[in-house]
Scaffold this active site. Structure first.
Site, PDB file in Angstrom:
ATOM      1  N   THR A   7     -17.670 -48.564 -34.467  1.00 47.16           N
ATOM      2  CA  THR A   7     -16.287 -48.546 -33.960  1.00 47.16           C
ATOM      3  C   THR A   7     -15.784 -47.124 -33.835  1.00 47.16           C
ATOM      4  O   THR A   7     -16.155 -46.260 -34.624  1.00 47.16           O
ATOM      5  CB  THR A   7     -15.338 -49.334 -34.899  1.00 47.16           C
ATOM      6  N   ASN A   8     -14.925 -46.890 -32.839  1.00 48.10           N
ATOM      7  CA  ASN A   8     -14.228 -45.608 -32.736  1.00 48.10           C
ATOM      8  C   ASN A   8     -12.831 -45.700 -33.338  1.00 48.10           C
ATOM      9  O   ASN A   8     -12.050 -44.760 -33.235  1.00 48.10           O
ATOM     10  CB  ASN A   8     -14.117 -45.190 -31.253  1.00 48.10           C
ATOM     11  N   ASN A   9     -12.517 -46.830 -33.922  1.00 48.77           N
ATOM     12  CA  ASN A   9     -11.174 -47.066 -34.448  1.00 48.77           C
ATOM     13  C   ASN A   9     -11.173 -46.892 -35.976  1.00 48.77           C
ATOM     14  O   ASN A   9     -11.730 -47.708 -36.705  1.00 48.77           O
ATOM     15  CB  ASN A   9     -10.752 -48.489 -34.046  1.00 48.77           C
ATOM     16  N   HIS A  11      -8.818 -47.147 -38.156  1.00 51.52           N
ATOM     17  CA  HIS A  11      -8.107 -48.195 -38.910  1.00 51.52           C
ATOM     18  C   HIS A  11      -9.058 -49.344 -39.250  1.00 51.52           C
ATOM     19  O   HIS A  11      -9.052 -49.882 -40.355  1.00 51.52           O
ATOM     20  CB  HIS A  11      -6.932 -48.747 -38.105  1.00 51.52           C
ATOM     21  N   ASP A  68     -14.969 -56.903 -31.966  1.00 50.19           N
ATOM     22  CA  ASP A  68     -14.066 -56.904 -30.809  1.00 50.19           C
ATOM     23  C   ASP A  68     -12.936 -57.875 -31.108  1.00 50.19           C
ATOM     24  O   ASP A  68     -13.176 -58.989 -31.593  1.00 50.19           O
ATOM     25  CB  ASP A  68     -14.798 -57.266 -29.513  1.00 50.19           C
ATOM     26  N   LYS A 171      -2.271 -57.268 -45.634  1.00 53.91           N
ATOM     27  CA  LYS A 171      -2.862 -57.544 -44.310  1.00 53.91           C
ATOM     28  C   LYS A 171      -4.362 -57.788 -44.476  1.00 53.91           C
ATOM     29  O   LYS A 171      -4.928 -58.706 -43.902  1.00 53.91           O
ATOM     30  CB  LYS A 171      -2.631 -56.372 -43.340  1.00 53.91           C
TER      31      LYS A 171
HETATM   32  P1  ITT Z   1     -13.521 -50.212 -31.046  1.00 52.58           P
HETATM   33  O1  ITT Z   1     -13.797 -50.975 -29.767  1.00 52.58           O
HETATM   34  O2  ITT Z   1     -14.052 -48.833 -31.026  1.00 52.58           O
HETATM   35  O3  ITT Z   1     -13.925 -50.972 -32.270  1.00 52.58           O
HETATM   36  P2  ITT Z   1     -10.738 -50.555 -30.269  1.00 52.58           P
HETATM   37  O4  ITT Z   1      -9.454 -50.038 -30.847  1.00 52.58           O
HETATM   38  O5  ITT Z   1     -11.021 -50.272 -28.815  1.00 52.58           O
HETATM   39  O6  ITT Z   1     -11.920 -50.031 -31.199  1.00 52.58           O
HETATM   40  P3  ITT Z   1     -10.694 -53.422 -29.731  1.00 52.58           P
HETATM   41  O7  ITT Z   1     -11.243 -53.231 -28.365  1.00 52.58           O
HETATM   42  O8  ITT Z   1     -11.284 -54.495 -30.566  1.00 52.58           O
HETATM   43  O9  ITT Z   1     -10.803 -52.085 -30.572  1.00 52.58           O
HETATM   44  O10 ITT Z   1      -9.118 -53.604 -29.772  1.00 52.58           O
HETATM   45  C1  ITT Z   1      -8.414 -54.304 -28.801  1.00 52.58           C
HETATM   46  C2  ITT Z   1      -6.943 -54.052 -28.934  1.00 52.58           C
HETATM   47  O11 ITT Z   1      -6.417 -54.881 -29.949  1.00 52.58           O
HETATM   48  C3  ITT Z   1      -6.506 -52.628 -29.247  1.00 52.58           C
HETATM   49  O12 ITT Z   1      -5.359 -52.360 -28.473  1.00 52.58           O
HETATM   50  C4  ITT Z   1      -6.140 -52.658 -30.704  1.00 52.58           C
HETATM   51  O13 ITT Z   1      -5.108 -51.755 -31.001  1.00 52.58           O
HETATM   52  C5  ITT Z   1      -5.696 -54.110 -30.893  1.00 52.58           C
HETATM   53  N1  ITT Z   1      -6.056 -54.563 -32.239  1.00 52.58           N
HETATM   54  C6  ITT Z   1      -7.302 -54.757 -32.720  1.00 52.58           C
HETATM   55  N2  ITT Z   1      -7.245 -55.120 -34.023  1.00 52.58           N
HETATM   56  C7  ITT Z   1      -5.932 -55.154 -34.358  1.00 52.58           C
HETATM   57  C8  ITT Z   1      -5.226 -55.419 -35.544  1.00 52.58           C
HETATM   58  O14 ITT Z   1      -5.856 -55.702 -36.676  1.00 52.58           O
HETATM   59  N3  ITT Z   1      -3.891 -55.363 -35.528  1.00 52.58           N
HETATM   60  C9  ITT Z   1      -3.219 -55.057 -34.392  1.00 52.58           C
HETATM   61  N4  ITT Z   1      -3.816 -54.756 -33.229  1.00 52.58           N
HETATM   62  C10 ITT Z   1      -5.156 -54.804 -33.194  1.00 52.58           C
END
Ligand code: ITT
Length: 192
Positions: A7-9, A11, A68, A171
């Site tokens: 993941t690049n996220n 959080h 995802d 959460k």
């Molecule tokens: P990676 O693909 O690198 O894992 P990403 O942020 O692109 O990271 P997603 O494609 O899964 O991740 O995220 C889709 C959207 O949903 C994105 O706008 C996130 O901010 C939101 N999202 C994902 N998980 C969430 C959470 O736990 N709470 C609130 N928003 C979330």
């Protein structure tokens, strides 16, 4: 066991370490010196999660998993769903996405929504998926500073606070991602 979280996220990484970190070492893309943007080309959560995990596994050979996630809103026919990250446009941030969501829901009394996460695990060439869902509703204004993404407008069923108002530990006990990560954790503890 060592597992890379593709993941690049950041959080998501923190959340995953809170759930799995006691029993497993969760490596970030940084830890394996990967600074490539992972492709996400499909229009289902399942396919995208698998694509992300396979991309890292094929390039680096590590056991790994990817997540995802989509916000599925009933009055919008389960949109934005897999397009949650780019709902307001390709270069938009979470604030823009939420503003668009609130605008789309303006005339709707049905605020029911859910977060759905698919985690794909690639372990010794085996590919497995785990789903996590949390039901809730979309409120009409931003509330709270914790979390990320759509958290400031999502209240999970049975609670009065948005995910962004809750302590992160709460959460992380009840969320879609925690749910999927717990299934992954159970699988690992039964098989490895
Ligand atoms: P990676 O693909 O690198 O894992 P990403 O942020 O692109 O990271 P997603 O494609 O899964 O991740 O995220 C889709 C959207 O949903 C994105 O706008 C996130 O901010 C939101 N999202 C994902 N998980 C969430 C959470 O736990 N709470 C609130 N928003 C979330």
């Amino acid at each position: 066991m060592d597992l890379v979280f593709a993941t690049n996220n950041n959080h998501k990484l923190i959340e995953a370490r809170q759930v799995l970190g006691g029993n497993h070492k969760i490596l970030s893309l940084n830890d394996i010196n990967c600074d490539i943007e992972i492709p996400e080309d499909f229009d289902t959560l399942e396919e995208n999660a698998t694509q992300k995990a396979q991309f890292i596994h094929n390039k680096f050979g590590f056991n790994c998993f990817a997540d995802d996630t989509g916000l599925e809103v009933y009055a919008l026919n389960m949109k934005p769903g897999v397009f949650s990250a780019r709902y307001a446009g390709i270069d938009c941030n979470s604030q823009n996405n939420i503003k668009k969501l609130l605008q789309e829901l303006k005339s709707s009394n049905n605020r029911k929504a859910r977060f759905r996460t698919i985690i794909t695990l690639i372990l010794e060439k085996e590919i497995l998926s785990f789903e996590g869902i949390v039901n809730g509703k979309i409120i009409e204004e931003f509330r709270g500073k914790e979390g990320f993404g759509y958290d400031p407008v999502f209240i999970p069923e049975g609670y009065n606070q948005t995910f962004a108002e809750m302590p992160p530990s709460l959460k992380n006990n009840i969320s879609h991602r925690a749910n999927a990560l717990n299934k992954l954790s159970k699988f690992l503890s039964l098989h490895y």
